[in-house]
Design an enzyme around this catalytic site. Structure first.
Site, PDB file in Angstrom:
ATOM      1  N   PHE A  68      -2.304   1.479 -10.281  1.00  2.99           N
ATOM      2  CA  PHE A  68      -0.990   1.099 -10.799  1.00  2.99           C
ATOM      3  C   PHE A  68      -0.018   2.269 -10.701  1.00  2.99           C
ATOM      4  O   PHE A  68       1.077   2.128 -10.172  1.00  2.99           O
ATOM      5  CB  PHE A  68      -1.097   0.621 -12.246  1.00  2.99           C
ATOM      6  CG  PHE A  68       0.160  -0.024 -12.764  1.00  2.99           C
ATOM      7  CD1 PHE A  68       0.327  -1.400 -12.682  1.00  2.99           C
ATOM      8  CD2 PHE A  68       1.182   0.735 -13.310  1.00  2.99           C
ATOM      9  CE1 PHE A  68       1.501  -2.001 -13.144  1.00  2.99           C
ATOM     10  CE2 PHE A  68       2.353   0.150 -13.777  1.00  2.99           C
ATOM     11  CZ  PHE A  68       2.505  -1.226 -13.691  1.00  2.99           C
ATOM     12  N   ASP A  69      -0.419   3.420 -11.213  1.00  2.11           N
ATOM     13  CA  ASP A  69       0.430   4.610 -11.181  1.00  2.11           C
ATOM     14  C   ASP A  69      -0.170   5.592 -10.185  1.00  2.11           C
ATOM     15  O   ASP A  69      -0.919   6.486 -10.541  1.00  2.11           O
ATOM     16  CB  ASP A  69       0.520   5.229 -12.584  1.00  2.11           C
ATOM     17  CG  ASP A  69       1.525   6.371 -12.662  1.00  2.11           C
ATOM     18  OD1 ASP A  69       2.117   6.722 -11.622  1.00  2.11           O
ATOM     19  OD2 ASP A  69       1.709   6.921 -13.762  1.00  2.11           O
ATOM     20  N   ASN A 115      -5.411  -6.796  -2.190  1.00  6.70           N
ATOM     21  CA  ASN A 115      -4.583  -5.718  -1.655  1.00  6.70           C
ATOM     22  C   ASN A 115      -5.270  -4.999  -0.512  1.00  6.70           C
ATOM     23  O   ASN A 115      -6.498  -4.944  -0.431  1.00  6.70           O
ATOM     24  CB  ASN A 115      -4.220  -4.722  -2.768  1.00  6.70           C
ATOM     25  CG  ASN A 115      -5.223  -3.592  -2.902  1.00  6.70           C
ATOM     26  OD1 ASN A 115      -5.132  -2.587  -2.208  1.00  6.70           O
ATOM     27  ND2 ASN A 115      -6.204  -3.771  -3.792  1.00  6.70           N
ATOM     28  N   MET A 117      -3.630  -1.790   0.278  1.00  7.17           N
ATOM     29  CA  MET A 117      -2.582  -0.781   0.157  1.00  7.17           C
ATOM     30  C   MET A 117      -2.854   0.431   1.037  1.00  7.17           C
ATOM     31  O   MET A 117      -1.942   0.961   1.673  1.00  7.17           O
ATOM     32  CB  MET A 117      -2.439  -0.338  -1.303  1.00  7.17           C
ATOM     33  CG  MET A 117      -2.107  -1.472  -2.270  1.00  7.17           C
ATOM     34  SD  MET A 117      -0.530  -2.281  -1.956  1.00  7.17           S
ATOM     35  CE  MET A 117       0.619  -0.999  -2.433  1.00  7.17           C
ATOM     36  N   PHE A 119      -4.196   3.568   0.034  1.00 11.04           N
ATOM     37  CA  PHE A 119      -3.968   4.875  -0.607  1.00 11.04           C
ATOM     38  C   PHE A 119      -2.570   5.424  -0.293  1.00 11.04           C
ATOM     39  O   PHE A 119      -2.415   6.602   0.073  1.00 11.04           O
ATOM     40  CB  PHE A 119      -5.016   5.901  -0.174  1.00 11.04           C
ATOM     41  CG  PHE A 119      -6.408   5.658  -0.656  1.00 11.04           C
ATOM     42  CD1 PHE A 119      -6.694   4.732  -1.643  1.00 11.04           C
ATOM     43  CD2 PHE A 119      -7.470   6.378  -0.100  1.00 11.04           C
ATOM     44  CE1 PHE A 119      -8.011   4.534  -2.082  1.00 11.04           C
ATOM     45  CE2 PHE A 119      -8.777   6.189  -0.537  1.00 11.04           C
ATOM     46  CZ  PHE A 119      -9.051   5.260  -1.517  1.00 11.04           C
ATOM     47  N   SER A 184     -12.970   2.187  -1.850  1.00 10.21           N
ATOM     48  CA  SER A 184     -11.884   1.292  -1.454  1.00 10.21           C
ATOM     49  C   SER A 184     -12.190   0.697  -0.087  1.00 10.21           C
ATOM     50  O   SER A 184     -12.634   1.412   0.823  1.00 10.21           O
ATOM     51  CB  SER A 184     -10.560   2.053  -1.381  1.00 10.21           C
ATOM     52  OG  SER A 184      -9.564   1.247  -0.760  1.00 10.21           O
ATOM     53  N   ASN A 186      -9.947  -0.276   1.961  1.00 12.75           N
ATOM     54  CA  ASN A 186      -8.702  -0.255   2.726  1.00 12.75           C
ATOM     55  C   ASN A 186      -8.454   1.025   3.505  1.00 12.75           C
ATOM     56  O   ASN A 186      -7.400   1.185   4.109  1.00 12.75           O
ATOM     57  CB  ASN A 186      -7.524  -0.530   1.780  1.00 12.75           C
ATOM     58  CG  ASN A 186      -7.670  -1.872   1.098  1.00 12.75           C
ATOM     59  OD1 ASN A 186      -8.047  -2.855   1.726  1.00 12.75           O
ATOM     60  ND2 ASN A 186      -7.412  -1.905  -0.208  1.00 12.75           N
ATOM     61  N   THR A 187      -9.395   1.951   3.482  1.00 10.01           N
ATOM     62  CA  THR A 187      -9.382   3.118   4.365  1.00 10.01           C
ATOM     63  C   THR A 187     -10.581   2.982   5.285  1.00 10.01           C
ATOM     64  O   THR A 187     -11.720   2.934   4.812  1.00 10.01           O
ATOM     65  CB  THR A 187      -9.472   4.429   3.565  1.00 10.01           C
ATOM     66  OG1 THR A 187      -8.305   4.568   2.751  1.00 10.01           O
ATOM     67  CG2 THR A 187      -9.575   5.626   4.492  1.00 10.01           C
ATOM     68  N   LYS A 227     -16.680   6.586  -8.114  1.00 12.57           N
ATOM     69  CA  LYS A 227     -16.360   5.154  -8.229  1.00 12.57           C
ATOM     70  C   LYS A 227     -17.018   4.394  -7.093  1.00 12.57           C
ATOM     71  O   LYS A 227     -16.877   4.760  -5.921  1.00 12.57           O
ATOM     72  CB  LYS A 227     -14.847   4.941  -8.194  1.00 12.57           C
ATOM     73  CG  LYS A 227     -14.442   3.487  -8.474  1.00 12.57           C
ATOM     74  CD  LYS A 227     -12.950   3.369  -8.734  1.00 12.57           C
ATOM     75  CE  LYS A 227     -12.571   1.949  -9.167  1.00 12.57           C
ATOM     76  NZ  LYS A 227     -11.131   1.855  -9.529  1.00 12.57           N
ATOM     77  N   ASN A 256     -15.022  -1.139  -7.998  1.00 15.31           N
ATOM     78  CA  ASN A 256     -13.774  -1.265  -7.260  1.00 15.31           C
ATOM     79  C   ASN A 256     -13.575  -2.724  -6.841  1.00 15.31           C
ATOM     80  O   ASN A 256     -14.288  -3.611  -7.297  1.00 15.31           O
ATOM     81  CB  ASN A 256     -13.810  -0.339  -6.037  1.00 15.31           C
ATOM     82  CG  ASN A 256     -12.434   0.197  -5.648  1.00 15.31           C
ATOM     83  OD1 ASN A 256     -11.456  -0.531  -5.671  1.00 15.31           O
ATOM     84  ND2 ASN A 256     -12.386   1.464  -5.288  1.00 15.31           N
ATOM     85  N   GLY A 270      -9.619  -8.727 -10.207  1.00 15.10           N
ATOM     86  CA  GLY A 270      -9.357  -9.748 -11.217  1.00 15.10           C
ATOM     87  C   GLY A 270     -10.610 -10.500 -11.616  1.00 15.10           C
ATOM     88  O   GLY A 270     -11.742 -10.061 -11.344  1.00 15.10           O
TER      89      GLY A 270
END
Length: 349
Positions: A68-69, A115, A117, A119, A184, A186-187, A227, A256, A270
């Site tokens: 989120f941040d 997602n 995203m 990173f 993740s 996504n990498t 993680k 994750n 979710g």
């Protein structure tokens, strides 16, 4: 009220744009002293919710998960809303834009997000500078902040240990704990680093760099966790737990996002994650025993979901996707419920 706003406004907006709008409002609210004070007094977790973990007192066991941040821009505003702690990032050694858009989708029927995203973040140097400013004030030092670090996309796998060490060295002086993210989807190739042979040198390098940086800054040793993905086989979960014990790491964050879906590219978060997340947390707790910390994350929407993770053996719990669907007072509701549970247990002793 928030449900109506979500259905009429946010759901019609691009999810990433909606995120930026909402996050900007949170940051603005946190800079208005009277409003910040009112929100903090109304939404803060009760004293009974506080827990002692990783050598630090957390105002509540319920925190905001990484993602989120990403750049440590809004920690005061997020804790103002009732999160007991905030894990910022994922931060990479070097700045990177992430994957091309669109890269974030709502899965409304499941109250989930998908997602890819990649990173997207400003890099370890920029985030460290921001955290240094935060820690320069007494109020900033009082906040519990974890930092999640990942591999820069352009860094080849054989140089991953140095990449993680670079991030750890920059960020350890300002973190209450560090998380090595190798999970993740996504990498490209990142999840391959979860194998024990690939993971060991990464964790050793991050540990050494964090220790050196913390010592140079006059800070105590910074806890280091790893993680993992929900898609690991049970035997691989056990292998990671054994490696954590072997290296004397401080714990594991589980889990994750998952790629076990047919919705397209990216990881799903979710409620669809809840069942597997609970299984992985329970397995880790059984394998690790009472020592290392387990942070449970994945599919938490209600206080009952958080309780289920704690019952499975988690020391702390985190959420993110529920924040999007449940609104700005969600963290407070969960934190207060856990505080009431703690008060009831103490009264029964």
């Amino acid at each position: 009220m928030y449900g109506l706003l979500f259905r009429l406004v946010f759901v019609r907006m691009d999810p990433e744009r909606a995120h930026h709008v909402a996050f900007r409002l949170i940051r603005v609210a946190s800079r208005v002293p009277v409003l910040r004070g009112v929100l903090r007094s109304l939404l803060a977790p009760p004293p009974a919710a506080a827990v002692r973990v990783l050598g630090r007192t957390f105002p509540s066991p319920f925190g905001l998960a990484a993602g989120f941040d990403k750049n440590a821009e809004g920690v005061p505003g997020l804790t103002m809303l009732g999160f007991g702690f905030v894990e910022v990032g994922t931060v990479t050694a070097w700045p990177q834009p992430g994957n091309e858009r669109p890269r974030l989708w709502r899965v409304v029927p499941d109250r989930a997000l998908r997602n890819r995203m990649g990173f997207n973040n400003e890099g370890a140097v920029a985030v460290a500078k921001r955290l240094k400013r935060l820690r320069s004030t007494a109020s900033g030092r009082a906040l519990v902040v974890g930092v999640n670090i990942g591999k820069t996309k352009v860094t080849p796998p054989e140089e991953a240990a140095d990449d993680y060490a670079t991030s750890a060295g920059h960020l350890a002086p300002y973190a209450d704990y560090l998380v090595v993210n190798v999970s993740s989807p996504n990498t490209p190739g990142l999840r391959d680093l979860q194998s024990v042979d690939a993971l060991r040198p990464i964790l050793q390098a991050a540990r050494a760099a964090a220790d050196e940086a913390a010592s140079a800054a006059g800070r105590p040793r910074v806890p280091l966790l790893v993680k993992i993905a929900p898609d690991l086989a049970d035997a691989d979960v056990d292998a990671v737990a054994d490696l954590v014990a072997e290296l004397g790491l401080d714990g594991v964050v589980a889990v994750n996002t998952t790629i076990a879906h047919d919705l397209g590219e990216g990881g799903l978060s979710g409620p669809p994650l809840l069942d597997r997340g609970l299984v992985v947390v329970a397995r880790l707790r059984h394998r690790l025993g009472a020592g290392p910390v387990v942070i449970g994350v994945g599919g938490i929407t209600s206080p009952a979901d958080a309780r289920a993770y704690l019952a499975a053996g988690a020391d702390l719990v985190q959420g993110y996707t529920g924040f999007i669907y449940e609104g700005p007072f969600w963290a407070s509701r969960v934190g207060k419920a856990l505080g009431r549970d703690a008060a009831t247990r103490r009264a029964a002793r």
